[in-house]
Design a protein around this motif. Structure first.
Motif, PDB file in Angstrom:
ATOM      1  N   LEU A  70     -23.533 -10.916 -62.837  1.00 20.31           N
ATOM      2  CA  LEU A  70     -25.247 -10.914 -63.250  1.00 20.31           C
ATOM      3  C   LEU A  70     -25.592  -9.687 -63.322  1.00 20.31           C
ATOM      4  O   LEU A  70     -26.342  -9.243 -64.305  1.00 20.31           O
ATOM      5  N   ALA A  71     -24.925  -8.492 -62.831  1.00 19.96           N
ATOM      6  CA  ALA A  71     -25.597  -7.015 -63.239  1.00 19.96           C
ATOM      7  C   ALA A  71     -25.030  -6.723 -64.606  1.00 19.96           C
ATOM      8  O   ALA A  71     -26.061  -6.150 -65.352  1.00 19.96           O
ATOM      9  N   ALA A  72     -23.802  -7.213 -65.161  1.00 27.34           N
ATOM     10  CA  ALA A  72     -23.492  -7.084 -66.557  1.00 27.34           C
ATOM     11  C   ALA A  72     -24.283  -7.728 -67.356  1.00 27.34           C
ATOM     12  O   ALA A  72     -25.009  -7.223 -68.515  1.00 27.34           O
ATOM     13  N   LYS A  73     -24.880  -8.850 -67.034  1.00 26.56           N
ATOM     14  CA  LYS A  73     -25.781  -9.562 -67.840  1.00 26.56           C
ATOM     15  C   LYS A  73     -27.106  -8.754 -68.052  1.00 26.56           C
ATOM     16  O   LYS A  73     -27.745  -8.768 -69.285  1.00 26.56           O
ATOM     17  N   GLN A  88     -30.780  -4.673 -71.238  1.00 24.14           N
ATOM     18  CA  GLN A  88     -31.441  -3.428 -71.110  1.00 24.14           C
ATOM     19  C   GLN A  88     -30.805  -2.499 -72.293  1.00 24.14           C
ATOM     20  O   GLN A  88     -31.144  -1.464 -72.258  1.00 24.14           O
ATOM     21  N   HIS A  89     -29.736  -3.387 -72.795  1.00 24.12           N
ATOM     22  CA  HIS A  89     -29.126  -2.461 -73.966  1.00 24.12           C
ATOM     23  C   HIS A  89     -28.346  -1.311 -73.326  1.00 24.12           C
ATOM     24  O   HIS A  89     -28.480  -0.109 -74.060  1.00 24.12           O
ATOM     25  N   ARG A  90     -27.544  -1.190 -72.100  1.00 30.58           N
ATOM     26  CA  ARG A  90     -27.145  -0.287 -71.434  1.00 30.58           C
ATOM     27  C   ARG A  90     -25.733  -0.571 -71.438  1.00 30.58           C
ATOM     28  O   ARG A  90     -24.994  -1.012 -70.514  1.00 30.58           O
ATOM     29  N   ASP A  91     -24.968  -0.165 -72.641  1.00 29.02           N
ATOM     30  CA  ASP A  91     -23.536  -0.614 -72.750  1.00 29.02           C
ATOM     31  C   ASP A  91     -22.704   0.038 -71.843  1.00 29.02           C
ATOM     32  O   ASP A  91     -21.774  -0.539 -71.117  1.00 29.02           O
ATOM     33  N   ALA A 101     -20.571  -2.215 -69.033  1.00 30.78           N
ATOM     34  CA  ALA A 101     -19.070  -1.954 -69.081  1.00 30.78           C
ATOM     35  C   ALA A 101     -18.421  -1.842 -67.552  1.00 30.78           C
ATOM     36  O   ALA A 101     -17.472  -2.278 -67.012  1.00 30.78           O
ATOM     37  N   LEU A 102     -19.201  -1.029 -66.820  1.00 32.56           N
ATOM     38  CA  LEU A 102     -18.821  -0.731 -65.443  1.00 32.56           C
ATOM     39  C   LEU A 102     -18.813  -1.960 -64.713  1.00 32.56           C
ATOM     40  O   LEU A 102     -17.929  -2.254 -63.937  1.00 32.56           O
TER      41      LEU A 102
END
Length: 885
Positions: free
Chosen positions: A314-317, A322-325, A329-330
């Motif tokens: 969910l965090a990755a989505k 937010q375009h925070r690549d 990845a983290l």
């Protein structure tokens, strides 16, 4: 991160513009109080038709709303400020409004819109305004994870701000560059920037900014690994920010990540959930996925891998939206780690893409973890070249950075050496990683921080044990078994310095506990008092964590079998080891070390779970005879099966006295119930190294015996008097003489202490495990502050010998604390016992101690003497073990 703003110009008094600029100054100093003034200034500017005043007033209102977390409303007013600035033909006002708008947009989770707004501001500003806007652009780049680009912007903006003497904006830029530097692991430079910013904020009398800087210093110190310093800064920040109406959510974010770094996963989840709620309430969506990621990592460390995978995905989505690549990845890395633990199939390409993003973003610690995951996957799939390609750059991190990262680098180096067949050199690399972590651990003054931080040792010790198991030699297995257990007790912490505030809080806790007891007896409500108790416990815990550590007393490493064998004499050592779901035993008899594979851990655990139930039924005075007979049969059958699994195949131990080093649930086994241990002297120790240190220590200079009885136990008073009568010169502390202060004083002066009191193991918060005395509970924190403790302690108290067992067989509780402070022999119960039934056992025990019998032998003889007096007496006697030497 702090947003930037330019200095307002002067204006004539009693005009709309003057009112707007007054609101602007207030918005910067105290955002919560500024809103009414800013709203009045907006209305006045509209009435007077002054677009400049309207722009400043809307700017003040938008800024205060943004600082207070009302981000959507802030965006509306900042857009209005930009329109009024354009209408007034003021590029400065319009540009400043767009700078603040950009910051609000990034807080809302709209980084592209934020960069568009800041670029629009840059195109219209000149001079100081342009430098301020460039620094603001750097802030946005930092927030979206483009750290190198952010640093490049700061390199242009900060010298320009120094030239223009924009002190307030220079202070903000230094704060933000400090955070950017910390993200790139330039910690000394980061701290230098933050401390310069703090000096400027104090010169400008900006208390809220001082609080924000303290928060950021805490964040950097946590990255650097100085946990007590980080906690001090975060506590200062929380007080200051709350006092001046700022947002607490960022402090909660930093605190949760700090708690996670030392393995306090339950507290991490609690604080992270509060932070998510705070960010969502203020509609600052940018930080919400960061907290979800923290929750995911905490769940992963806690073994809740399904929950970890859900939160991480969910965090990755959310990061991707937010375009925070880099952040995405983290999150994907944590999802991969959890997925692998759940048995999911992960492709090499997916992990490689994570590695590439993290390496490109300069996230060294995360990139190292990703490389380790990728190397593990490649090794499983027979791709040794790919595995080496990840391990080599990962192992390079062993030479630099914080302790945790260097230790992980040594782990990578150990894997490289193992892959090359250099098992001895691999074990050396593991030892190097453990040495770094143990040295770092001594800087943590608080016991719980040291215990929970042992989670970072787990993979290293597991690798060392795995290498030893493959090698097959019992000597190597023994070394790694010892290195993987009770490191806190082996590496004893220094005595904490006197702390009057902590002493006062402990006194308040005792008084509150007494009020709760009195209220319950009177049938009065206790909810309010219990809330006060919880708050006091939290303050005591947090205060204790601020205390500095020290160099500690680092051991030279595990005791060697030959040295240990000489100290054992005619005793036999029995050390249990868990490995890949199996229980193994190491025996050392007459200098010969042997290894045995015993049984599945799950089978032993199932039997251990039956013992407290059987003893509880056996101990009931009002139980029916059929129930008591069934309980006795269950206890006997369980004991026979455990005896067969644990001891039947160990012919070499014969009938010798035993030194037992348990693991996991075996720490709570009452050994005297096993047929092979009945009437045999048994000593239980957290590690063989610790047993050897205690067994070979010089005797205590203190002499004498002290006895105390706590309230509320029907037999405690008579028991204490009977025990005192056995020892020449001993006096029993009874009734109002048995206070916490009196008992603590006695503990520092005598060689033997007997305590008959209610005991409690606080499983959720073991440092508040206690013994009840006349004026309230004596807790673990009290014991930790004693300069010395008796060499022999007897706790005739329910559950007082049981400990909470954490990763690496680290122990927390009353018994573990006495051992940690230097008690060499402790007799206590590891199961709930019928308090009224302990007196016969205790009298028999002390009669033998007074004759010079060793505590283990005295306990075994006393248990044999009282075993058949009654079922309840049998249950009471069975629960006691001798811990230490």
């Amino acid at each position: 991160m702090e947003p930037h703003t330019g200095e307002p110009h002067t204006a004539k008094p009693d005009t709309a513009l003057a009112a707007a600029r007054t609101a602007m100054r207030l918005a910067d100093a105290n955002p919560g109080r500024a809103q009414p003034a800013a709203r009045l200034a907006v209305r006045r500017a509209r009435r007077e038709g002054d677009p400049v005043a309207a722009a400043v007033a809307e700017l003040a209102l938008g800024h205060s709303l943004s600082q207070c977390g009302e981000v959507p409303a802030a965006i509306r007013h900042l857009r209005a400020a930009a329109r009024h600035g354009d209408e007034a033909g003021s590029t400065t006002l319009a540009g400043e409004a767009r700078m603040k708008l950009a910051y609000a947009l990034v807080q809302r989770g709209q980084p592209r819109a934020a960069l568009h707004a800041i670029d629009a501001a840059l195109s219209s500003l000149t001079g100081p305004g342009k430098a301020i806007a460039r620094a603001q652009r750097a802030v946005i780049l930092y927030e979206v994870g483009r750290l190198e680009e952010a640093l490049a912007e700061f390199r242009i903006a900060i010298p320009a701000l120094r030239r223009t003497q924009q002190r307030r904006d220079l202070q903000r830029a230094l704060v933000n560059r400090g955070l950017t530097l910390s993200g790139l692991a330039y910690y000394q430079a980061a701290i230098a920037d933050l401390k310069e910013a703090d000096t400027i904020a104090r010169e400008l009398n900006r208390p809220l900014a001082i609080g924000i800087i303290a928060e950021n210093l805490g964040f950097v110190e946590s990255l650097r690994g100085d946990v007590p310093a980080a906690l001090r800064y975060l506590d200062d920040a929380e007080r200051t920010i709350v006092e001046h109406g700022g947002q607490l959510a960022p402090v909660l974010l930093d605190r949760s990540q700090l708690l996670l770094s030392v393995g306090l996963v339950a507290e991490t989840r609690e604080v992270a959930e509060r932070a998510i709620a705070a960010f969502q309430a203020s509609r600052r969506q940018l930080k919400v996925p960061e907290m979800r990621l923290t929750l995911a990592r905490a769940s992963y460390l806690d073994g809740k891998t399904a929950e970890a995978a859900t939160q991480a995905r969910l965090a990755a989505k959310e990061f991707a939206a937010q375009h925070r690549d880099g952040w995405a990845a983290l999150a994907r890395l944590t999802a991969v780690q959890a997925g692998l633990a759940n048995g999911e199939q992960i492709t090499d390409a997916h992990v490689q893409s994570i590695v590439d993003v993290l390496v490109a973003g300069g996230r060294k610690a995360a990139a190292l973890e990703a490389r380790l995951v990728a190397a593990r996957l490649a090794e499983r799939r027979g791709r040794a070249d790919v595995s080496r390609g990840h391990l080599e750059p990962a192992s390079a991190e062993r030479r630099r950075g914080p302790a945790a990262r260097r230790a992980r680098g040594w782990y990578a180096e150990a894997l490289l050496r193992q892959a090359d067949g250099r098992t001895r050199e691999a074990a050396t690399a593991v030892r190097a990683g453990l040495r770094i972590l143990d040295e770092h651990s001594t800087a943590l003054g608080a016991t719980d921080l040291r215990v929970y931080s042992a989670v970072h040792r787990a993979e290293l010790t597991d690798l060392g044990l795995r290498i030893a198991m493959r090698d097959g030699r019992a000597r190597q297995v023994f070394e790694w078994s010892e290195r993987g257990r009770a490191s806190r007790l082996v590496h004893r912490a220094v005595l904490p310095p006197p702390d009057p505030e902590l002493a006062e809080l402990l006194g308040e806790l005792r008084a509150t506990a007494l009020e709760i007891d009195k209220a319950r007896l009177a049938g009065q409500p206790v909810a309010r008092l219990e809330q006060r108790q919880v708050a006091l416990e939290r303050r005591i815990r947090d205060r204790n964590r601020l205390l500095p550590g020290g160099s500690g007393q680092q051991g030279a490493g595990p005791v060697s079998p030959s040295v240990l064998g000489a100290a054992l004499g005619d005793r036999a050592l029995l050390e249990f080891v868990q490995f890949d779901g199996k229980l193994h035993a190491l025996t050392l008899v007459d200098g010969v070390l042997r290894r045995h594979e015993l049984a599945a851990v799950a089978e032993v655990t199932d039997l251990l779970d039956r013992i407290p139930f059987a003893l509880h039924k056996l101990a009931r005075r009002d139980g029916r005879s059929a129930t008591i007979e069934a309980a006795a049969a269950l206890l006997d059958a369980t004991a026979v099966r455990l005896d067969r699994l644990l001891l039947a195949g160990l012919a070499e131990i014969g009938d010798r006295p035993l030194v037992v080093v348990p693991t996991g649930g075996l720490h709570s086994l009452p050994w005297s119930i096993l047929p092979s241990c009945a009437h045999r002297p048994v000593v239980v120790s957290p590690s063989a190294t610790l047993w050897h240190a205690a067994a070979t220590a010089t005797g205590s200079a203190a002499q004498g015996v002290a006895v105390a009885a706590g309230p509320g136990l029907s037999g405690a008073r008579a028991e204490a008097q009977a025990v005192a009568a056995i020892h020449d010169g001993a006096q029993a502390m009874l009734d109002d003489t048995a206070t916490v202060g009196a008992v603590l004083a006695a503990l520092t002066t005598v060689d033997v202490m007997h305590l008959a009191a209610h005991g409690r193991l606080a499983t959720n918060n073991p440092l508040f495990s206690d013994l009840r005395l006349h004026d309230g509970p004596l807790v673990v924190y009290d014991l930790e502050r004693l300069p010395r403790v008796p060499s022999t302690v007897v706790l005739a108290a329910c559950d007082s010998g049981r400990s909470v067992v954490r990763t690496g067989d680290e122990l927390l509780g009353l018994a573990a604390t006495f051992i940690a402070r230097g008690t060499m022999r402790l007799i206590a119960s590891v199961v709930p016992i019928p308090d009224a039934e302990t007196a016969p056992l205790m009298v028999a025990l002390h009669q033998r101690l007074a004759k010079g019998h060793s505590p283990a032998a005295a306990l075994a003889e006393a248990q044999r003497e009282v075993r058949d007096e009654s079922p309840a007496g049998r249950a009471a006697a069975a629960g006691f073990v001798c811990i230490g030497a």
